[in-house]
Structure formats: C-alpha cells, structure tokens
Design a protein around this motif. Sequence first.
Motif, PDB file in Angstrom:
ATOM      1  N   LEU B 270      -6.250 -18.791  -6.716  1.00 23.83           N
ATOM      2  CA  LEU B 270      -5.005 -18.850  -5.177  1.00 23.83           C
ATOM      3  C   LEU B 270      -5.784 -19.658  -3.983  1.00 23.83           C
ATOM      4  N   ILE B 271      -7.250 -18.302  -3.660  1.00 19.83           N
ATOM      5  CA  ILE B 271      -7.539 -18.999  -2.913  1.00 19.83           C
ATOM      6  C   ILE B 271      -8.293 -20.203  -2.785  1.00 19.83           C
ATOM      7  N   GLU B 272      -8.999 -20.751  -3.629  1.00 19.11           N
ATOM      8  CA  GLU B 272      -9.813 -21.896  -3.496  1.00 19.11           C
ATOM      9  C   GLU B 272      -7.760 -22.597  -3.205  1.00 19.11           C
ATOM     10  N   ILE B 273      -6.611 -22.591  -4.060  1.00 18.31           N
ATOM     11  CA  ILE B 273      -6.589 -24.016  -3.931  1.00 18.31           C
ATOM     12  C   ILE B 273      -5.416 -23.755  -2.175  1.00 18.31           C
ATOM     13  N   ASN B 274      -5.285 -22.729  -1.365  1.00 18.32           N
ATOM     14  CA  ASN B 274      -5.366 -22.412  -0.050  1.00 18.32           C
ATOM     15  C   ASN B 274      -6.260 -22.953   0.941  1.00 18.32           C
TER      16      ASN B 274
END
Lengths: 278, 452
Positions: B270-274
């Motif tokens: 999720l962090i990566e996508i954000n």
Amino acid sequence: MNIPAQPMATSSVSVGSGESRVSKAKDKVKMNAQDVKVFYGDAQAINGIDLDIYENEVLAFIGPSGCGKSTFLRCLNRMNDTIDICRVEGKITLDQNDIYAPDRDVVLLRAQVGIVFQKPNPFPKSIYENIAYGPRLHGLARRKAELDDIVESSLRRAGLWEEVKDRLDQPGTGLSGGQQQRLCIARTVAVSPDIILMDEPCSALDPIATAKVEQLIDELSESYTIVMVTHNMQQAARVADRTAFFHMGDLVEVDTTDQIFTNPQDQRTHDYITGRFG
Amino acid sequence: MSISIEQRRQHRLMTIEKSLAKRHRKENAFRRMGLLAVVTGMTLVAILFISILMRGVPAFWQATFYMDVYFDPEVVQLEPKPERESGESQFAFNERYSQWLTRAGLVNWQTLIDNALEEALGEEVEPRQLRDLRALVTSGERYALRDRFVEDPSLLGQTVELKMLASANVDVWIKGNIDRDLPDARQQLSAQTRTWADQLEEQGVIRNAFSTSLFLNTDSRSSLASAGLAGAFMGSLFMMVVVIGLSVPLGVSSAIYLEEFAPKNRLTDLIEININNLAAVPSIVFGLLGASIFIGYLRLPLSAPLVGGLVLTLMTLPTIIIATRASLRSIPPSIRQAALGIGASRVQTVFHHVLPLALPGILTGSILGVAQALGETAPLLLIGMNAFVANVPGTPLDQSTALPVQIYLWQGNELRNFFEARTSAAIIVLLGLMLSLNALAIWLRKKFETRW
Ligand SMILES: Nc1ncnc2c1ncn2[C@@H]1O[C@H](COP(=O)(O)OP(=O)(O)O)[C@@H](O)[C@H]1O
Ligand SMILES: [Mg+2]
C-alpha cells in the motif's frame, strides 16, 4: 574403507580405482537436524529431514534439480532467514546448541558456519579487502599486521596466494572464474568457521578450475567440516566421505559415498545414480 | 513429383532473400524514424535555447551613465558624521547617529544628479524641463548616492566619476527595443529626453556596461532599471538548502528501509502504491497542502523560503524514494548474500556494500529531483512567494521570492520592452543553476562509480 571389487554393473558413475577417498573416522556429531521442514509461503520444500553431520567430514548432497538441496543447506546457517516467505520448522543444533533458538545471534552462527555460493560473488573491492572484510567485521584482528597475516594464510589455504600475492590491491572481480571462487572460499576461511557450506561451488567453473577447487575441498577437510551440494555425481564420488540423496523434499538415503554409489538401499537412489532420472 | 533437396534449397534461398529485403526496409524505416525524433527534439531544444539566449544575453548589459558627480556642500548641508565621544553612552551615540542618518535622508540627492547631467549636457536646464531630465537616470540612483556618502562623508566638496544606471525607458530607447518612428504620443519618453539620451550616448556619457545590478539588487518597482535577482536567488538558495537537507536524508532512508528491511506485506504494498501515486500528483496540490498545513495550521510565515522548501520537499520526496529504490534494486543480490554469509548483519550489509554501490544512482536521482524542485513555480504561488519583496532574505524565515517566481512576475510586467529581455536573462540564470546541478550529478556519478 575399501571399494568393493565389483561396482554395480548398471552404475553410470565410476567410483573405482584410486579416485575415491578414504573416509575418516567419524565419531563426533557436529550438527544435527531433527524433523526439519521448510515452507516457501504455502509450498512445502522440505518434508521433515533428520540428519547428523560429523566433525571434519565432507558430506555431499545430491539429487535432482528442485529437490530441496540448496534449501536444506541454507537452513544450516540460517541464510533462509533472508528470504521473506521462507519458514523453517524443526530443530537444528550446532555442538548441541539450537541454532534457531530465539536468543541465538545469526552473526555468530554465520561466522561458525560459512557459506560459498554457486556463482562466485566477490565484493567489487580489492582482493585484500575481500578477505579482510570478515575478520575486520568480527574484530578478529586488532593490528594491521594481524590482518595481513589472516589474509595471507586464508589465501594460502585457498591455494590462491602464489597467484595473487603481487596484486592484492587489484579488484577481486578481475580474477578468472575459478580464482574468484577460490577467493570466495578464502573469504569464508578467513573468519575461521567450523563448518563450510558450499552450494554447487564448481557448477560455474571449467574442468581445470573444478579440479583445483575439488583438491582444495580435500585439503580443507583436514580442518573443516564441509557440506556441499553438487549436481555432479562424479564430484560427490571424488570428494565426499558421505553422500546424502535428496528427492522431492525428502532425504531418501544417507550413507558413505561408496555405499550410496555401489549399494544403494532405496530404489529411488538406485534409479538416480544409474541415470534413470535427474 | 516430389521436390528434390536442391529445389528446396533454391526455394529457401529465394524466400529468405525476399524476406531479408523486407526486414532491411523495416529496420531502415525504424532507424530513420528514431533519427527524425532525435533531430526534432534537438531542434526544438536548440530553438528554445537560442531564442532565450538571443533575448536574454543583451539584458546582461545595460545603458549606464559615466558622470562626474560633484558633492556640492550647498546641496549636501549636513554636519560631519557623528563620532562616538569619550564618556558618551552607546545608546546616546546611537540616538545621535540615527538622527544624522535621518537628516542625510532628507538631503536632496537628486539635485546632485541633475547638476551632473547639466554639466554633461553642457546646457542650463529650465525648471519646467526637470521632469524630462529626471527621466534619464533611474530613480534608485539617488539612494545609491546617499548610501555612498553615508559610507564615506569625506566625499563632501569633491567630484568623483560615478556609474549610474539609465532608466529602463532610456535603456529601451538606446538599445533600439522600441520603434524610434512611433509618434510622440506613443513614446514612453518625451521628445526632449530622447534627444538628450541620444546626445549623451554620442558623447560617450551613456555606455552599455555589464549589469551588476541584475545580480546584486532585489526586485524593484520604483526603479525598474535596477531590478535584480539577488532576493529571488537567495530565496531559491535557502529553499534548496531546506529541500536537500530534508528530502535527501528522509527519502534515501525511507527507500533503504522499504527496499532492504521492510517485510513484504499488504501494508508495504500500500505504501509503495501511494508513493508512486504521490510522484504523479500535480505540484500545485502540494502548494495547497503546504498552505493549509504549514501556514494555516502551523502558523509559519507567508512567503518564507522555509515554507517553500517544506512544500518542495514534499514534492521531491517520492521522486527521491523511487530513484533510490530503483538504484538499490539494481545491486545484484549476490553481493548481499556474500556479506550476510560472512556474518554481516543486514544493516552492515546495506551500509558496507549495497549503499556504496548504489550511491551514484541515488545521487543522480536526488539531484535531478532537487533540480526539478528548483524550477517549480506553481506551489510557491500558493504560499505567497509571489509577493513583491525588496529585501534580500537573511534567514529562511524572511519574506522572499524564488527564481522561477521572479521570472513569472517579470514576464507579466507592463514595461514589456524592458522586461522581456530581463525575463530571459533571469531564465538564463535559472538554467545555468540547473545545468550546474546536473553537471554536479554527472561528476558525482563518475566519482563514486565502482570501476570494476
Ligand atoms: N526463494 C524461493 N522462493 C520460493 N520457492 C523457492 C525458493 N527457493 C527455492 N524454492 C523452491 O523450493 C524447492 C527446492 O528448491 P531448491 O532448494 O533450490 O532445490 P535444489 O537446490 O535441490 O535444486 C523448489 O521447488 C523451488 O521452486
Ligand atoms: Mg540448488
């Protein structure tokens, strides 16, 4: 132990004549694995293996590709910890101490159980720095002279000293493949481990370099316990005291090399060494 | 009839030859297309650079008066600069000194310039022509005279040759940036002023001199000819310091953590996508965010380089994180295994082996991110950095503008004939700064690249 006069007629592996080693007496168990299971995510790669590894023996793992030899080898110094999805169950001891105990530090473990990989992987640094890194990391040498000493003796043990002594400051990656692999062995030896794990150490090397590394393994076995994976049965026959046959995550059979190659107890072992599969 | 092997060979030969011709045609077509694309791109860049250089370079030189100025005691009626007397308190002295400064400010310095111009023209100027006369020299010069005198009161009664900037309109007139045939009604300068300007240029009193004011002065609205970039430059510099000081350590360490240490799970995905999404967020959104958080909520001052730097840091962080992760990922895993296998901890593995190898890529990515931030305008408008500021900021909390904002402000100035060139000059300064940053990136890459 002597080679039986009659090798198995169907054997594709020659273990006759003077090529084979004379096994040493083995009494002290150095490492012990009990019911070791390994999972990659949900997939089980090792199905419960029990194994004793004796002090100063050369133990070879053979078996078809993908049967879990590397996976089990990596359990022995917890290199599997670096793979996120990998989970190890069971118990492995080194000198009767559980290496997976919660208070066990992998740093110390890996200094005791060193590893050499399939593809030579020297650091992109000088030959000297490649060897000196481990001792320096663990604070094994307090003075420069001591470090020089360790570097020289490690390179000598790896049979590389004469070839590189005049160019210690040159990049380790500039050496030939065989030299690089011996450099990696010297790098492992430099922290004076009890056990050296080798995962197909010769598979990227030409026959002459392979012969040198095999000779080196023979010499090192005087003072180190060596566990090696090989896909080459002749190699196992040449250098190993004992050989373990892996198949689909199981340790099918482990015995003296002669016994495995001449009188395997399991049909699968028999099929494998006679070239029926793998 | 069956086909003989010889016939098959013949057939094979012909078929391949035919297809070869087609293949070559395709390859050539592709190569030509690529070349065309490169040439088009280079041409556009060349046109851009040439047009900016052609417009901007002349602005580095400005019409300048070289005149003898007489510090006439009749005009400069001022007692000697106060010295601190023995027994006098610091406070009393400061009081006296500031009173003297106030009186110095009240002196009619313009008269000195008027007299110098009369001298140079060699004619008496009637009072009704004073307006025309005063249109020659830019208005900021009288304060420059005052400052010079306050600095060195021994000038009283002396004549010194001084450089004074011509007013913006005179500069435009002299450089021919306005049509000389336009009727009086549409000229910015009166006919008298224009005649005098031509005369003085002929006499060599007005010369085209290198414009230090462009670099040393701040923006100005009353004395357009002396408007300079010093304030914007310092503002940009402060912002760069903030951006480099925050975004590089923050971005690099989060990238290292995410790439080398963080477990791979839903949360890190999720962090990566954000982070990837953040890199694509338009910069003006970061400006809005900065305005509401740093100014609205944290009550940091408006127009401050600190706030600008914080906003640009937010904007640059994703870029740096992505570049750093890509760079770390390009280091072969065998290096990590080698170090771990000897007994190095994960942290030691990263800091001894992975990071040094990834450093060139990290530095290049970071510098390019910072260079991008340096040229960013939109978010700065939202935090008030388009305010008119006549001081060089001394700290990151002082009001200031930034180079790209200054460019934006100048290109909108109504004195187009003058500011078109000055805008281009400011663009050249900004581009120069960018090019030096990029050169630094290349140099660092070369320096830290492992040569084996
Ligand atoms: N890093 C990994 N992630 C997921 N599965 C793996 C990984 N490494 C090995 N495996 C799987 O574990 C099994 C055993 O692999 P390995 O130990 O490499 O076999 P060998 O060394 O005997 O060829 C294989 O099925 C392989 O696909
Ligand atoms: Mg393997």
